[in-house]
Write an enzyme that holds these catalytic residues in place. Structure first.
Site, short mmCIF file in Angstrom:
data_model
loop_
_atom_site.label_atom_id
_atom_site.label_comp_id
_atom_site.label_asym_id
_atom_site.label_seq_id
_atom_site.Cartn_x
_atom_site.Cartn_y
_atom_site.Cartn_z
CE LYS B 78 29.01 6.32 -32.49
NZ LYS B 78 27.95 7.33 -32.28
CB SER B 153 25.04 6.33 -34.68
OG SER B 153 25.60 7.33 -33.86
CB SER B 177 23.97 8.89 -31.75
OG SER B 177 23.32 9.02 -33.01
#
Lengths: 102, 513, 485
Positions: B78, B153, B177
């Protein structure tokens, strides 16, 4: 508790986020909407409850771990160059910002 | 489809690599080609030269016998993790050109066991959002239904696994997330106990909430990443050196997993005999979509068929997790993001008359709307006169929530329920109502506030128009119980095949439109 | 109108650790800009603070030395404000629960002993430096240059109650605090390098009034002399302002040494809403009783205790004892001298250290560690006075030559070279006495008539004849003997 436009302007100043006058009202409405959601907290009876800053403090005593006093960084010009590759403006090894008047 | 998708799991891919049936380079090349061709927008930064260099090193160590448990396995990180090779933007224009001089601990540790990185994954800006629509670099599409959000997210992380672009990915979970996008994308994801995985190198959002966690196709594969990711890190003062007496180090979670599996093996066809599953009343209220409720109920029935006992528990303060979280997280974020001032790195505005204006305009230009909103809320709740009523009050409610969980988890081994009230919404839906996203986090937030470990595993799909959109099952465990959590999920995945479904056909549909 | 001055001081003491408070960068002074700032000091994305044990240990030492309470559990807080020399735009400090609470400091103001109560002392990180020389941004606009080398240096901020009532008292406190932190080995005390920075909170009120007046904070004072002048200026300014019908504004003012005045700093709007809250990156600091005991056991004898011991063990006066226990190196030197001398020679040792040695060190700008005359050599010199080989006056000359490193520290060689060995031979002295008596019959008669001055005059003449080298005691004894017989 509702925020006035002045409140919003003050908060934006504290947070150093430019909020032009024409956007203030919109921000005010949005923030008040979100604050309304947060308001619910006020009604909760928390008498005698300790605030919990560390998520595991409900499970165990959490104490700050310390490190030994020792220099572990080599420092120096080369290292500085590696760490400052993203700087917008530098001169003589210093970060440059618009002149600060004290 | 990339080569690695021909393998059921990391273990079998590892075996093939060890047997030299396939090379790390081949895996990397085919994955990179798929990433290049993908229209999901899951990846932000790809550098084939860097990836192939890692793959070549992996092949070398496979040849000379120094291979580690993940050598050659293609993963991706990420963009909230800083990396030296690829840019690190946290999905924000503020850091659009930022290159970090150091790697996050998580990145280092996975590299140390030989994983090959395909690049950096798209995410909501500074990890703030539940649909990956808050990224400055465009929304990510859900591989199951290109009109849908992948969740957030860690939307890019989930989409990449679901679409088979990477074998596994890393994400960060502050309020859900990792778990929520895992659920919406039909993959498995886990957020470990706070303090077990280092936060050093995670671009900070909510310091007392952030935890790194892997996403993958199965619980077993999650273990393959989580175990080497975890462990004490002296560079993070909130990193724990012990987990209820056991050293916080690689090996702990695997040992617990193996022990749990051995215990379950004893019971033959009812492996989960004696396991109590707590189902909170508050998790099945009126806000849950019918199709989600049904899929979750069906999953619970599977657990019962495996021998588990279902018990009713209560988490009375569930709804309060929303206001508590949305005071604490923005408060911490508002100060964590103060460093972005255009002085030492990051976006600096072009025109300004003085320093104050330079900072204010740089931040207004660099931060998106949701980030600005949260900074302003966070600044407000910490400001003079409001600290007690908001921040301290939220931290007290946090303790009430943690106590709820402690109480409930004394009556059961795991708590289960839905991850989200509905399946994925459409991209662009509810964008004018910031509150809507916040409210949908109701099931995941409490876990983050309490620091407990939790997973999401696929357990079905929506119905009708939502028939292609996945549903996830939320499994919450006791502190440090990651191993058993993963083992229990593994038993479910042995008895079902939701986790083996792929949206390959969905991607084709998208292309032909 | 009779005014009372009220002063409280906040002192930022840079702790003498090797590395910074939250990072492993060096704290050494004088490195090239930004070469001693790592990812944590520069606040790069993903960096985190980790606390230095050495900083805590020094805070504990300080707390014990001033009789304060060491908090068993204290919290680090974020103090939020934007400034380019503060890379995170918040400072990690301590707010509600500091590591050291209470305590007091006692010192002399002239002859009077005073005690100032301390409110607290807390740990925090130092900021970087802004340089305002000729720098320009790429577009030509004038710029300031930011150096983050100092960022993250550990500070102990020591806050007093508003107990001081004059600029002189404030300076006396500051000097005492300065010598204490150096004594404890927690700070090098180098004010030029910014190791010890004092801010003064100054207010005035009519004598007898219970409420405090509004205070102004004076910053940017880097010497004791300037501290005194700055406070004096500020007091005058406030009194004049009030007497002219104005009101004092609570603000921060900078001291301008060139103009000898304080000036209001450009006000930072909302500068005072620091939004303090516990830093989530740092769990509570727990200090066990065991650690406190360990630090206490390893502490040097404190100045007060040493002062008392010097009075009782060496029979020194309170004043002398205080003088000698101001600096650990000096007191150690004194004790070495005294130890090398027979019983009862502590007073001469003290006099020499406070007198000749101190004067020579000041004149040559040396620290006692650099003194060319070691404690052992000084002791031998003093012993030669005691055994009558030389007079005190002669000894000063010999000391001068030893200080210049002549004779390689050999006292007897130096004495011989000066040719100033005392005449101790009673026969020789007796002869000189007889000569002078014979040459001064009138003076002798005056003495016999009761004039004491006559005696002294005869002594002077004998000493002159002996070119100062006669043992004065023997001269006195033999002269009296001859006269009274």
């Amino acid at each position: 508790m509702s925020l006035t436009e002045q409140d919003v302007a003050r908060i934006a100043r504290l947070a150093r986020i430019d909020l032009p006058a024409d956007r203030r009202a919109g921000a005010q409405a949005e923030l008040n909407d979100l604050l309304h959601l947060i308001e619910r907290l006020q009604a909760v009876d928390t008498a005698g409850v300790e605030p919990m800053a560390h998520p595991l403090s409900a499970h165990q005593e959490v104490a700050l771990r310390l490190r030994e006093d020792a220099v572990t960084e080599t420092g120096g010009i080369e290292r500085r160059d590696a760490l400052t590759t993203n700087a917008p403006a530098m001169a003589e090894g210093l970060f440059l910002v618009p002149k600060v008047v004290e | 489809m990339p080569l690695h998708t021909e393998f059921e799991d990391i273990a079998s891919l590892r075996a093939a690599l060890a047997a030299r049936k396939i090379s790390a380079r081949e895996l990397a090349e085919s994955a990179l080609a798929a990433v290049h061709a993908s229209e999901l927008n899951a990846f932000l930064h790809v550098d084939p030269a860097l990836t192939l260099a890692e793959a070549d090193r992996a092949d070398q160590s496979l040849r000379d016998g120094s291979a580690g448990p993940l050598t050659g396995i293609p993963i991706a990180h990420k963009d909230a993790f800083v990396t030296r090779g690829w840019r690190s933007t946290a999905g924000s224009r503020m850091l659009a050109d930022y290159t970090s001089p150091f790697d996050a601990t998580v990145v280092e540790r996975l590299a140390q066991v030989g994983a090959v990185s395909l690049g950096k994954l798209n995410c909501d800006e500074f990890a703030m959002g539940s649909g990956n629509e808050n990224s400055a670099f465009g929304a990510v599409r859900n591989p199951w239904d290109l009109r849908a959000v992948p969740g957030g997210s860690s939307g890019g992380s989930a989409a990449a696994v679901a679409a088979g672009l990477a074998m596994a990915t890393t994400g960060t979970d502050t309020g859900g997330s990792v778990r929520q996008p895992a659920a919406l994308c039909g993959v498995s994801g886990i957020k470990p106990t706070y303090g077990t995985v280092s936060r050093f190198g995670i671009i900070a959002f909510g310091s007392s909430l952030d935890q790194a966690g892997p996403l993958a196709r199965s619980s077993r594969d999650l273990l393959e990443l989580l175990d080497p990711m975890s462990g004490f890190d002296e560079r993070d003062a909130t990193s724990l050196d012990a987990c209820d007496g056991a050293p916080n180090a690689s090996g702990r979670i695997r040992a617990d997993f193996d022990r749990a599996q051995a215990a379950y093996d004893q019971y033959g066809s009812l492996p989960l005999k004696g396991i109590r599953i707590g189902v909170p009343d508050e998790f099945f209220g009126p806000g849950i979509a019918e199709d989600v409720a049904q899929a979750v109920e069906a999953a619970l029935a599977v657990y019962e068929s495996l021998g588990a006992e279902r018990v009713r528990v209560s988490l009375p303060h569930t709804e309060l997790a929303i206001p508590a979280y949305y005071v604490i997280a923005p408060a911490e974020a508002s100060t964590n993001l103060s460093r972005y001032d255009g002085v030492r790195y990051g976006h600096r505005t072009a025109q300004y008359k003085d320093l104050a204006e330079m900072t204010a305009k740089s931040r207004a230009e660099g931060f998106g709307a949701e980030v600005q909103r949260r900074i302003l809320i966070g600044t407000y709740v910490l400001s003079h006169g409001y600290y007690d009523a908001y921040y301290l009050q939220a931290q007290r409610v946090r303790r009430l929530i943690a106590d709820d969980f402690r109480q409930a988890l004394s009556q059961c081994d795991f708590i289960m329920g839905p991850v989200t009230p509905t399946v994925a919404k459409d991209i662009g839906e509810h964008r004018d109502d910031p509150k809507a996203d916040w409210l949908a986090d109701v099931f995941t937030l409490g876990v983050s506030l309490a620091g407990l470990p939790a997973m999401s595993i696929p357990c079905g799909f929506g119905q009708g128009a939502n028939a292609s959109r996945p549903v996830g099952l939320h499994i919450i465990g006791r502190y440090f119980d990651e191993g058993r959590l993963l083992a229990t999920a593994d038993r479910f995945q042995s008895a079902t095949d939701w986790h083996r479904r792929t949206p390959a056909s969905a991607e084709t549909q998208g292309k032909s439109q | 109108m009779s005014w009372e001055i009220v002063i409280g001081l906040e002192t930022h003491v840079q702790l003498s650790t090797e590395s910074k408070i939250f990072s492993g960068s060096s704290t050494r002074f004088g490195a090239a800009p930004n070469t001693q700032a790592n990812v944590v000091d520069m606040a790069l994305p993903g960096s985190l603070p980790v606390l230095n044990r050495g900083a805590v240990e020094r805070a504990i030492r300080f707390g014990l030395a001033v009789g304060a309470t060491i908090a068993p559990r204290s919290i680090f807080a974020r103090k939020n404000y934007f400034y380019p020399d503060l890379p995170k735009n918040y400072q990690i400090s301590q707010f509600e629960i500091p590591v050291v609470q209470g305590g007091s400091l006692t010192f002399f103001l002239g002859e009077e002993e005073r005690t100032v109560a301390l409110t607290r002392a807390h740990l925090e990180e130092d900021a970087g430096k802004s340089l305002h020389d000729e720098y320009f941004l790429p577009d030509g606009a004038p710029a300031s240059g930011i150096d983050l080398n100092r960022t993250g240096t550990p500070l102990l901020e020591i806050v007093t109650e508003p107990d001081m009532r004059s600029a002189a008292e404030a300076v006396a406190y500051a000097r005492k605090l300065h010598s204490l932190v150096m004594w404890l080995g927690i700070c090098d005390g180098n004010m030029q390098e910014g190791s010890f920075r004092v801010d003064a909170n100054v207010s005035v009120r009519p004598k007898g009034q219970a409420e405090y007046g509004t205070r102004a904070e004076v910053k940017n004072v880097n010497s004791f002399r300037f501290l005194e002048r700055a406070i004096q200026y500020e007091v005058r300014r406030q009194i004049e302002l009030i007497e002219d019908g104005g009101t004092v504004v609570q603000e921060t003012r900078l001291y301008d040494a060139d103009r000898d005045e304080t000036r209001s700093m450009r006000s930072k709007e909302d500068a005072h809403d620091y939004r303090y809250f516990p830093d989530p990156d740092l769990p509570p600091l727990v200090i066990s009783q065991a650690w406190i005991d360990e630090v206490r056991a390893g502490m040097p004898e404190l100045p007060e205790a040493q002062r008392a011991r010097f009075e009782s063990q060496y029979g020194l006066t309170a004043y002398d004892a205080a003088q000698l226990s101001g600096d650990r190196a000096v007191s150690a030197y004194f004790e070495q001298v005294a130890a090398a001398l027979p019983e009862g020679q502590a007073k001469p040792a003290a006099n020499w250290v406070m007198g000749e040695v101190s004067a020579a060190l000041n004149r040559d700008e040396l620290s006692i560690a650099q003194a060319p005359v070691s404690a052992a050599v000084l002791a031998r010199l003093i012993a030669r006075i005691a055994d009558g080989t030389i007079s005190t006056k002669m000894a000063r000359e010999v000391f001068g030559s030893l200080w210049l490193r002549e004779h390689g520290g050999n006292v007897d060689a130096a004495i011989a070279a000066k040719g100033c060995g005392q005449i101790n031979d009673s026969g020789a002295i007796g002869a000189m006495v007889d000569e002078v008596l014979a040459a001064n019959p009138t003076v002798v008669e005056e003495y016999r008539a009761g004039k004491q001055k006559a005696f002294n005059s005869l002594v002077g003449q004998i000493m002159k004849a002996a070119r100062g080298k006669a043992n004065p005691t023997q001269v006195n004894d033999l002269l009296r003997e001859r006269l009274d017989s």
